[in-house]
Design an enzyme around this catalytic site. Structure first.
Site, PDB file in Angstrom:
ATOM      1  N   THR A  36       0.829  -1.210   0.000  1.00 49.61           N
ATOM      2  CA  THR A  36       0.000   0.000   0.000  1.00 49.61           C
ATOM      3  C   THR A  36       0.864   1.261   0.000  1.00 49.61           C
ATOM      4  O   THR A  36       0.382   2.325  -0.363  1.00 49.61           O
ATOM      5  CB  THR A  36      -0.905   0.042   1.253  1.00 49.61           C
ATOM      6  OG1 THR A  36      -0.118  -0.349   2.378  1.00 49.61           O
ATOM      7  CG2 THR A  36      -2.092  -0.885   1.128  1.00 49.61           C
ATOM      8  N   ASP A  37       2.132   1.135   0.410  1.00 54.09           N
ATOM      9  CA  ASP A  37       2.919   2.378   0.603  1.00 54.09           C
ATOM     10  C   ASP A  37       3.096   3.150  -0.697  1.00 54.09           C
ATOM     11  O   ASP A  37       2.827   4.354  -0.764  1.00 54.09           O
ATOM     12  CB  ASP A  37       4.246   2.147   1.354  1.00 54.09           C
ATOM     13  CG  ASP A  37       5.245   1.212   0.706  1.00 54.09           C
ATOM     14  OD1 ASP A  37       4.895   0.565  -0.305  1.00 54.09           O
ATOM     15  OD2 ASP A  37       6.391   1.140   1.216  1.00 54.09           O
ATOM     16  N   GLY A 124      13.034 -10.302   4.216  1.00 50.40           N
ATOM     17  CA  GLY A 124      11.892  -9.399   4.203  1.00 50.40           C
ATOM     18  C   GLY A 124      11.727  -8.644   5.514  1.00 50.40           C
ATOM     19  O   GLY A 124      10.653  -8.119   5.807  1.00 50.40           O
ATOM     20  N   LEU A 125      12.783  -8.586   6.328  1.00 46.75           N
ATOM     21  CA  LEU A 125      12.708  -7.805   7.571  1.00 46.75           C
ATOM     22  C   LEU A 125      13.533  -6.526   7.448  1.00 46.75           C
ATOM     23  O   LEU A 125      13.944  -5.934   8.437  1.00 46.75           O
ATOM     24  CB  LEU A 125      13.174  -8.650   8.764  1.00 46.75           C
ATOM     25  CG  LEU A 125      12.378  -9.936   9.017  1.00 46.75           C
ATOM     26  CD1 LEU A 125      12.961 -10.718  10.193  1.00 46.75           C
ATOM     27  CD2 LEU A 125      10.899  -9.647   9.273  1.00 46.75           C
ATOM     28  N   SER A 126      13.809  -6.138   6.220  1.00 41.19           N
ATOM     29  CA  SER A 126      14.412  -4.834   5.913  1.00 41.19           C
ATOM     30  C   SER A 126      15.863  -4.665   6.325  1.00 41.19           C
ATOM     31  O   SER A 126      16.247  -3.639   6.890  1.00 41.19           O
ATOM     32  CB  SER A 126      13.599  -3.691   6.532  1.00 41.19           C
ATOM     33  OG  SER A 126      12.369  -3.615   5.911  1.00 41.19           O
ATOM     34  N   GLU A 160      17.993   4.092  -2.179  1.00 39.75           N
ATOM     35  CA  GLU A 160      17.617   2.763  -2.679  1.00 39.75           C
ATOM     36  C   GLU A 160      16.987   2.872  -4.079  1.00 39.75           C
ATOM     37  O   GLU A 160      17.263   2.073  -4.965  1.00 39.75           O
ATOM     38  CB  GLU A 160      16.674   2.050  -1.700  1.00 39.75           C
ATOM     39  CG  GLU A 160      16.293   0.666  -2.182  1.00 39.75           C
ATOM     40  CD  GLU A 160      16.179  -0.381  -1.099  1.00 39.75           C
ATOM     41  OE1 GLU A 160      16.563  -0.136   0.054  1.00 39.75           O
ATOM     42  OE2 GLU A 160      15.694  -1.480  -1.423  1.00 39.75           O
ATOM     43  N   ASP A 172       9.668   0.875   4.825  1.00 39.46           N
ATOM     44  CA  ASP A 172      10.739   0.203   5.569  1.00 39.46           C
ATOM     45  C   ASP A 172      11.654   1.218   6.244  1.00 39.46           C
ATOM     46  O   ASP A 172      11.969   1.111   7.432  1.00 39.46           O
ATOM     47  CB  ASP A 172      11.564  -0.687   4.635  1.00 39.46           C
ATOM     48  CG  ASP A 172      10.709  -1.728   3.950  1.00 39.46           C
ATOM     49  OD1 ASP A 172       9.554  -1.920   4.383  1.00 39.46           O
ATOM     50  OD2 ASP A 172      11.183  -2.337   2.981  1.00 39.46           O
TER      51      ASP A 172
HETATM   52  C1  GLA Z   1       9.057  -3.908   0.476  1.00 41.46           C
HETATM   53  C2  GLA Z   1       9.253  -2.434   0.130  1.00 41.46           C
HETATM   54  C3  GLA Z   1       8.245  -1.567   0.882  1.00 41.46           C
HETATM   55  C4  GLA Z   1       6.821  -2.082   0.699  1.00 41.46           C
HETATM   56  C5  GLA Z   1       6.745  -3.589   0.955  1.00 41.46           C
HETATM   57  C6  GLA Z   1       5.397  -4.160   0.622  1.00 41.46           C
HETATM   58  O1  GLA Z   1       9.367  -4.150   1.811  1.00 41.46           O
HETATM   59  O2  GLA Z   1      10.569  -2.027   0.438  1.00 41.46           O
HETATM   60  O3  GLA Z   1       8.371  -0.237   0.457  1.00 41.46           O
HETATM   61  O4  GLA Z   1       6.333  -1.768  -0.570  1.00 41.46           O
HETATM   62  O5  GLA Z   1       7.727  -4.300   0.216  1.00 41.46           O
HETATM   63  O6  GLA Z   1       4.424  -3.680   1.479  1.00 41.46           O
END
Ligand code: GLA
Length: 385
Positions: A36-37, A124-126, A160, A172
């Site tokens: 959604t971001d 997927g934890l940034s 990024e 993130d």
């Molecule tokens: C990744 C992206 C975020 C977001 C998510 C999905 O983590 O870096 O900006 O779009 O996917 O919600």
């Protein structure tokens, strides 16, 4: 989570003299509000209590020595010639953030930096946002740039997007930079207005499940989803005038969705609009202590990401299916971009051990992958350690 004595390791790498300063930046988990971001909607993430650590020492020249305890690769950068270099690999993230400061006219000088991250890569934890915001905080602190955290967040996202070339949204970096201990952040990605919501979970834990499926094709698929959403919006705007898909409420979307000519794009848009609505509802549910409702919304979110947005895949779906079989599970969904990486579940405290054991065994039996689980602590955003 393993932690390191960063100062000791730094001295081994770079020698003991001079002042060594330590910094920390967390990872993040998104509770709900996925994809959604970049559609101008709400997200509801929180910062974790593990992430990326750094020990830093100023130099008196224009060289940055990057090293990490995670990989062998060291990188030396001359700041007078700071550009994307493919071989520099992971160091392109910090280099990109430094470039942002340089582009704003700050006189960034040299430093030695040793990083260590305990966010599993590609989970997927940034881990990348954590490294970016960490670098922003370091540069801001060392060179007294006086840039506020929201700006550091924006610069990290821009690094990024423009330096590394991944077209991510802002969630993130925002969660990593602006996180608050024991709170989730409801962020409106359109206006960047945000609200901290206390995570009062009363005997319920946030359990992260790492599928150990790395997000291989994620970047190209991610960009594909973004353009599908853009096309859907373009179709809607034949009669409407919106900047983002998530600005549409349910009524408007239902009345106008026939304008979207391509059936795949229609599914993507439907996910974005309803996920956004769910995220606002989830915030209210948390505020009123209605975790059952919160869990239902998490489940709906995953199902929509599986059926409409098509970013889950067999590993994430299997783990979520197994998680939902445990009676103490209140809700389970994938978190982050998808295509692999992690799930997030709300689990009653007394069921956490059973959850980890049973979901772990069943997931491994079905996929052949050995998962990992973390009972998440919710921590502060980036800063001096
Ligand atoms: C990744 C992206 C975020 C977001 C998510 C999905 O983590 O870096 O900006 O779009 O996917 O919600």
């Amino acid at each position: 989570m393993e932690k390191m004595d960063m100062v000791k390791s730094f001295k081994e790498y770079f020698g003991a003299e001079g002042e060594i300063i330590e910094f920390f930046s967390p990872g993040r988990v998104n509770l709900i509000g996925e994809h959604t971001d970049y559609n101008g909607g709400f997200v509801f993430p929180c910062a974790l209590d593990f992430g990326t650590y750094a020990a830093v020492r100023l130099r008196d020249d224009y060289t940055v020595n990057f090293a990490t305890l995670n990989f062998d690769k060291k990188v030396v950068t001359d700041l007078k010639d700071n550009n994307f270099v493919k071989e520099d690999d992971w160091a392109n993230y910090p280099k990109g953030v430094i470039k942002e400061f340089q582009n704003r006219g700050f006189d960034v000088k040299g430093f030695d930096v040793l990083f260590f991250g305990n966010i599993p890569n590609g989970s997927g934890l940034s881990s990348s946002a954590s490294l970016e915001v960490l670098t922003g905080v370091i540069v801001n602190d060392l060179f007294k740039c006086n840039t506020d955290m929201v700006d550091i967040v924006k610069m990290s996202q821009s690094a990024e997007n423009n330096f590394v070339g991944v077209n991510c949204g802002i969630m993130d970096q925002f969660a990593v930079g602006m996180g608050k201990k024991d709170h989730a952040i409801l962020l409106d990605c359109n206006t960047l207005k945000y609200d901290y919501v206390p995570l009062v979970l009363n005997g319920v834990k946030i359990v992260i499940g790492n599928t150990k499926k790395r997000r291989g094709l994620a970047d190209s698929k991610y960009n594909e989803r973004r353009s599908e959403c853009d096309q859907a919006l373009e179709d809607l705007n034949k009669e409407l005038n919106f900047k983002y898909l998530c600005e549409l409420d349910e009524k408007t979307f239902e009345a106008k969705k026939g304008l979207i000519s391509n059936s795949v794009n229609l599914k993507r848009a439907e996910h974005a609009v309803y996920e956004n609505i769910r995220t606002v509802k989830a915030k209210k549910a948390l505020e009123t202590g209605d975790l059952v409702e919160f869990g239902k919304l998490m489940n709906q979110s995953h199902d929509s990401l599986r059926d409409l947005y098509e970013v889950t895949g067999v590993e994430l779906d299997t783990m979520v299916e197994e998680a939902r079989k445990i009676s103490g599970t209140i809700g389970a969904r994938m978190t982050g971009a998808g295509f692999g990486g992690c799930t997030v579940s709300l689990v009653k405290e007394e069921s956490v051990d059973e959850f980890i054991k049973t979901v772990g065994e069943n997931y491994e039996a079905r996929t052949g992958l050995k998962p990992e689980f973390y009972v998440a602590g919710v921590g502060q955003g980036a800063g001096r350690a």
